[in-house]
Scaffold this motif. Sequence first.
Motif, PDB file in Angstrom:
ATOM      1  N   GLY A 438       0.822  -1.210   0.000  1.00  0.00           N
ATOM      2  CA  GLY A 438       0.000   0.000   0.000  1.00  0.00           C
ATOM      3  C   GLY A 438       0.848   1.249   0.000  1.00  0.00           C
ATOM      4  O   GLY A 438       1.993   1.244   0.432  1.00  0.00           O
ATOM      5  N   THR A 439       0.264   2.308  -0.513  1.00  0.00           N
ATOM      6  CA  THR A 439       0.961   3.582  -0.610  1.00  0.00           C
ATOM      7  C   THR A 439       0.599   4.453   0.573  1.00  0.00           C
ATOM      8  O   THR A 439      -0.569   4.672   0.855  1.00  0.00           O
ATOM      9  CB  THR A 439       0.574   4.294  -1.923  1.00  0.00           C
ATOM     10  N   MET A 440       1.588   4.951   1.264  1.00  0.00           N
ATOM     11  CA  MET A 440       1.362   5.794   2.436  1.00  0.00           C
ATOM     12  C   MET A 440       1.656   7.238   2.079  1.00  0.00           C
ATOM     13  O   MET A 440       2.730   7.550   1.549  1.00  0.00           O
ATOM     14  CB  MET A 440       2.266   5.344   3.582  1.00  0.00           C
ATOM     15  N   ARG A 441       0.717   8.110   2.349  1.00  0.00           N
ATOM     16  CA  ARG A 441       0.929   9.531   2.122  1.00  0.00           C
ATOM     17  C   ARG A 441       1.456  10.139   3.419  1.00  0.00           C
ATOM     18  O   ARG A 441       0.758  10.153   4.424  1.00  0.00           O
ATOM     19  CB  ARG A 441      -0.377  10.197   1.709  1.00  0.00           C
ATOM     20  N   LEU A 442       2.668  10.637   3.381  1.00  0.00           N
ATOM     21  CA  LEU A 442       3.344  11.092   4.594  1.00  0.00           C
ATOM     22  C   LEU A 442       3.879  12.507   4.434  1.00  0.00           C
ATOM     23  O   LEU A 442       4.359  12.889   3.363  1.00  0.00           O
ATOM     24  CB  LEU A 442       4.531  10.170   4.918  1.00  0.00           C
ATOM     25  N   GLY A 443       3.817  13.274   5.510  1.00  0.00           N
ATOM     26  CA  GLY A 443       4.460  14.587   5.540  1.00  0.00           C
ATOM     27  C   GLY A 443       3.540  15.727   5.158  1.00  0.00           C
ATOM     28  O   GLY A 443       2.324  15.583   5.024  1.00  0.00           O
ATOM     29  N   GLY A 444       4.135  16.908   4.982  1.00  0.00           N
ATOM     30  CA  GLY A 444       3.376  18.123   4.728  1.00  0.00           C
ATOM     31  C   GLY A 444       2.995  18.298   3.265  1.00  0.00           C
ATOM     32  O   GLY A 444       3.820  18.128   2.374  1.00  0.00           O
ATOM     33  N   TYR A 445       1.724  18.628   3.038  1.00  0.00           N
ATOM     34  CA  TYR A 445       1.213  18.916   1.695  1.00  0.00           C
ATOM     35  C   TYR A 445       0.373  20.182   1.751  1.00  0.00           C
ATOM     36  O   TYR A 445      -0.316  20.443   2.748  1.00  0.00           O
ATOM     37  CB  TYR A 445       0.337  17.772   1.181  1.00  0.00           C
ATOM     38  N   GLU A 446       0.399  20.931   0.661  1.00  0.00           N
ATOM     39  CA  GLU A 446      -0.434  22.130   0.583  1.00  0.00           C
ATOM     40  C   GLU A 446      -1.888  21.751   0.328  1.00  0.00           C
ATOM     41  O   GLU A 446      -2.180  20.752  -0.331  1.00  0.00           O
ATOM     42  CB  GLU A 446       0.079  23.050  -0.522  1.00  0.00           C
ATOM     43  N   CYS A 447      -2.780  22.554   0.867  1.00  0.00           N
ATOM     44  CA  CYS A 447      -4.220  22.338   0.706  1.00  0.00           C
ATOM     45  C   CYS A 447      -4.866  23.662   0.291  1.00  0.00           C
ATOM     46  O   CYS A 447      -4.645  24.687   0.934  1.00  0.00           O
ATOM     47  CB  CYS A 447      -4.824  21.837   2.018  1.00  0.00           C
ATOM     48  N   HIS A 448      -5.643  23.638  -0.781  1.00  0.00           N
ATOM     49  CA  HIS A 448      -6.372  24.820  -1.239  1.00  0.00           C
ATOM     50  C   HIS A 448      -7.734  24.860  -0.547  1.00  0.00           C
ATOM     51  O   HIS A 448      -8.506  23.893  -0.611  1.00  0.00           O
ATOM     52  CB  HIS A 448      -6.553  24.781  -2.757  1.00  0.00           C
ATOM     53  N   CYS A 449      -8.026  25.967   0.105  1.00  0.00           N
ATOM     54  CA  CYS A 449      -9.279  26.122   0.850  1.00  0.00           C
ATOM     55  C   CYS A 449     -10.314  26.831  -0.012  1.00  0.00           C
ATOM     56  O   CYS A 449     -10.002  27.838  -0.671  1.00  0.00           O
ATOM     57  CB  CYS A 449      -9.053  26.928   2.123  1.00  0.00           C
ATOM     58  N   ALA A 450     -11.544  26.334   0.011  1.00  0.00           N
ATOM     59  CA  ALA A 450     -12.630  27.000  -0.708  1.00  0.00           C
ATOM     60  C   ALA A 450     -12.906  28.356  -0.069  1.00  0.00           C
ATOM     61  O   ALA A 450     -13.044  28.444   1.159  1.00  0.00           O
ATOM     62  CB  ALA A 450     -13.876  26.137  -0.684  1.00  0.00           C
ATOM     63  N   PRO A 451     -12.983  29.441  -0.868  1.00  0.00           N
ATOM     64  CA  PRO A 451     -13.237  30.778  -0.312  1.00  0.00           C
ATOM     65  C   PRO A 451     -14.544  30.804   0.490  1.00  0.00           C
ATOM     66  O   PRO A 451     -15.554  30.246   0.062  1.00  0.00           O
ATOM     67  CB  PRO A 451     -13.343  31.662  -1.563  1.00  0.00           C
ATOM     68  N   GLY A 452     -14.492  31.431   1.656  1.00  0.00           N
ATOM     69  CA  GLY A 452     -15.678  31.566   2.484  1.00  0.00           C
ATOM     70  C   GLY A 452     -16.059  30.325   3.264  1.00  0.00           C
ATOM     71  O   GLY A 452     -17.048  30.332   4.001  1.00  0.00           O
ATOM     72  N   SER A 453     -15.298  29.258   3.137  1.00  0.00           N
ATOM     73  CA  SER A 453     -15.627  28.013   3.826  1.00  0.00           C
ATOM     74  C   SER A 453     -15.249  28.098   5.299  1.00  0.00           C
ATOM     75  O   SER A 453     -14.480  28.956   5.725  1.00  0.00           O
ATOM     76  CB  SER A 453     -14.884  26.840   3.176  1.00  0.00           C
ATOM     77  N   LEU A 454     -15.795  27.167   6.071  1.00  0.00           N
ATOM     78  CA  LEU A 454     -15.441  27.084   7.491  1.00  0.00           C
ATOM     79  C   LEU A 454     -13.949  26.824   7.638  1.00  0.00           C
ATOM     80  O   LEU A 454     -13.289  27.404   8.505  1.00  0.00           O
ATOM     81  CB  LEU A 454     -16.249  25.967   8.156  1.00  0.00           C
ATOM     82  N   LEU A 455     -13.411  25.957   6.781  1.00  0.00           N
ATOM     83  CA  LEU A 455     -11.979  25.650   6.824  1.00  0.00           C
ATOM     84  C   LEU A 455     -11.159  26.922   6.636  1.00  0.00           C
ATOM     85  O   LEU A 455     -10.230  27.203   7.407  1.00  0.00           O
ATOM     86  CB  LEU A 455     -11.616  24.634   5.743  1.00  0.00           C
ATOM     87  N   SER A 456     -11.492  27.699   5.621  1.00  0.00           N
ATOM     88  CA  SER A 456     -10.767  28.943   5.347  1.00  0.00           C
ATOM     89  C   SER A 456     -10.898  29.921   6.513  1.00  0.00           C
ATOM     90  O   SER A 456      -9.924  30.567   6.912  1.00  0.00           O
ATOM     91  CB  SER A 456     -11.288  29.575   4.055  1.00  0.00           C
ATOM     92  N   LYS A 457     -12.096  30.025   7.072  1.00  0.00           N
ATOM     93  CA  LYS A 457     -12.317  30.946   8.197  1.00  0.00           C
ATOM     94  C   LYS A 457     -11.469  30.551   9.409  1.00  0.00           C
ATOM     95  O   LYS A 457     -10.933  31.415  10.110  1.00  0.00           O
ATOM     96  CB  LYS A 457     -13.799  30.968   8.577  1.00  0.00           C
ATOM     97  N   CYS A 458     -11.353  29.248   9.654  1.00  0.00           N
ATOM     98  CA  CYS A 458     -10.522  28.791  10.774  1.00  0.00           C
ATOM     99  C   CYS A 458      -9.083  29.266  10.612  1.00  0.00           C
ATOM    100  O   CYS A 458      -8.406  29.593  11.590  1.00  0.00           O
ATOM    101  CB  CYS A 458     -10.549  27.263  10.874  1.00  0.00           C
ATOM    102  N   TYR A 459      -8.619  29.286   9.355  1.00  0.00           N
ATOM    103  CA  TYR A 459      -7.234  29.685   9.070  1.00  0.00           C
ATOM    104  C   TYR A 459      -7.125  31.156   8.691  1.00  0.00           C
ATOM    105  O   TYR A 459      -6.229  31.546   7.945  1.00  0.00           O
ATOM    106  CB  TYR A 459      -6.663  28.796   7.961  1.00  0.00           C
ATOM    107  N   GLY A 460      -8.033  31.964   9.224  1.00  0.00           N
ATOM    108  CA  GLY A 460      -7.953  33.411   9.020  1.00  0.00           C
ATOM    109  C   GLY A 460      -8.243  33.866   7.606  1.00  0.00           C
ATOM    110  O   GLY A 460      -7.716  34.890   7.155  1.00  0.00           O
ATOM    111  N   GLY A 461      -9.061  33.127   6.873  1.00  0.00           N
ATOM    112  CA  GLY A 461      -9.401  33.495   5.505  1.00  0.00           C
ATOM    113  C   GLY A 461      -8.388  33.038   4.472  1.00  0.00           C
ATOM    114  O   GLY A 461      -8.435  33.461   3.311  1.00  0.00           O
ATOM    115  N   ALA A 462      -7.470  32.161   4.854  1.00  0.00           N
ATOM    116  CA  ALA A 462      -6.410  31.713   3.942  1.00  0.00           C
ATOM    117  C   ALA A 462      -6.979  30.892   2.790  1.00  0.00           C
ATOM    118  O   ALA A 462      -7.930  30.125   2.958  1.00  0.00           O
ATOM    119  CB  ALA A 462      -5.378  30.887   4.703  1.00  0.00           C
ATOM    120  N   ASN A 463      -6.373  31.059   1.629  1.00  0.00           N
ATOM    121  CA  ASN A 463      -6.728  30.249   0.465  1.00  0.00           C
ATOM    122  C   ASN A 463      -5.841  29.016   0.345  1.00  0.00           C
ATOM    123  O   ASN A 463      -6.207  28.044  -0.308  1.00  0.00           O
ATOM    124  CB  ASN A 463      -6.609  31.074  -0.823  1.00  0.00           C
ATOM    125  N   LEU A 464      -4.651  29.085   0.960  1.00  0.00           N
ATOM    126  CA  LEU A 464      -3.695  27.994   0.860  1.00  0.00           C
ATOM    127  C   LEU A 464      -3.080  27.733   2.235  1.00  0.00           C
ATOM    128  O   LEU A 464      -2.569  28.650   2.878  1.00  0.00           O
ATOM    129  CB  LEU A 464      -2.597  28.341  -0.149  1.00  0.00           C
TER     130      LEU A 464
END
Length: 539
Positions: A438-464
């Motif tokens: 099996g393939t293991m995904r390990l370590g840090g990866y960038e994530c694009h946040c949907a504008p206006g989403s709860l996820l983005s709001k948690c991170y101060g309005g960040a897009n990335l």
Amino acid sequence: MQTKYIFVTGGVLSSLGKGIAAASIATLLKSAGLKVSILKCDPYINVDPGTMSPLEHGEVFVTDDGAETDLDLGHYERFLGENLSQLNNFTTGRVYSSVIEKERRGDYLGKTIQVIPHITGEIISRIKDAGEGKDILIVEIGGTVGDIEGLPFLESIRMLGGELGHENAMFIHLTLVPYIKAAGELKTKPTQHSVGELRRIGIIPDMLICRSEQSLGRELKDKLAASCGVAKNCVIESCDQPSIYQVPLSFEAQGILDAISGKLALGELRADMSEWNELVKRVVAPAHEITIAFVGKYTDLKESYKSLTEALIHAGAATDTRVNLKWVDSEKLEPNTAESMLKDCAGILVAGGFGLRGVSGMMEAAKYVRTTNTPYLGICLGMQIALIEFARSVLGIKDASSAEFDKSCSEPVIYLIDSFIDASGAKQIRTHVSPLGGTMRLGGYECHCAPGSLLSKCYGGANLIKERHRHRYEANPLYRERLENAGMKISGESDGLIEAAEIPEHKFFLGVQFHPEFTSRLKEPNPAILGFIKACCAR
């Protein structure tokens, strides 16, 4: 300035807190303006803890560069406030693998390979690599003095100490001073015997850190100094504390920086711990209090979730709130027990894990929060569970499941993909094929946040944003349109992979594929976890 080394060893018994002691010293030295790093040397023969059971070893901590490491590296990062790497942890297995590889290539020109000089040479080389560019490297040797597997490491630091010279190497030994209740006395003999064993190996400690249930007192400290051959100001007590974050403050108050400076010729050292002190006050005596349900499958061994429980403490300090945990064994959660077990909690957290055991209970937790508008945070498996439950209950896909639980399932909302591709079309270098398959995904990866989403709001309005991963299975994008049409929003993506999902109409319902706890610090709590705690406080 030449790198100076502080070697931390342990005696009497394990689990005394060498990692916390090492991290506390590092915090003080960094606060005094020095460039500091820490290295953990683990004597076990596993190459790394990646294939070890959480019940066997506790949490596997993942660094930004994708190394699966000992949980002490989590303490190091949380105390230092810095990202460490695969250079900061190695094991006997890794050392021997490297030496054998070199021997097979002919690097040793046909010589007989021996513990001395080849194994010790490899250990010393790795220690020096970790210290490059730093003022101070703190090296923690895992295990206890007297363990047969730790001997090559102890011999290596003995040799390195002699090579570095008096003002560039310091040996700190952490031991237990037990309190015998029936006699009403603290006993120093275990420490004396432990130091004797260390001296027999050829290492003379410069400082003792003594774990104890109560304060040692000046007389006992002087006795230990005389019997163990250390200076009086180099006997530091480490009493049980309400919070591990109090340990650096306790060490500072006992003059540990002056003692270290005197040995390593560092000049006057003054640490600025004012911000740390204020946060610790909030940890120990906060103004508010909430209880959240922590739903998981390893609740008998809390070390399996160490980074996550610490991250909740960080978020609590930021909100001046004590976050009490109600540990809920997911195997005991059933349709007729979910409400009674969860109704008194301000929020529900479903943690990560592997395998089928306890999954049905996690599903009940996800259903409960979705239907009661209770704040929810699902991490890794916790996000996958939320998607499966939503697909079954809202979309009516009764066979929705994960390929991890049922490899032949007809509706794999969660599936295993063979490789992870980055934006350039190349395989991510931190993707790792496990010997177990099996393939293991390990370590840090960038994530694009949907504008206006709860996820983005948690991170101060960040897009990335960038967060760390440790998993094999992913949310299946074939179900994305149906999920979103039914009210679930995919709010985080990484090169086409689903990173986060939420229900916008819900008070706080967020599932993330990454592990936000790995990047949380006392001074900088992780935004996703902080957002969850704020929602719980508001409720």
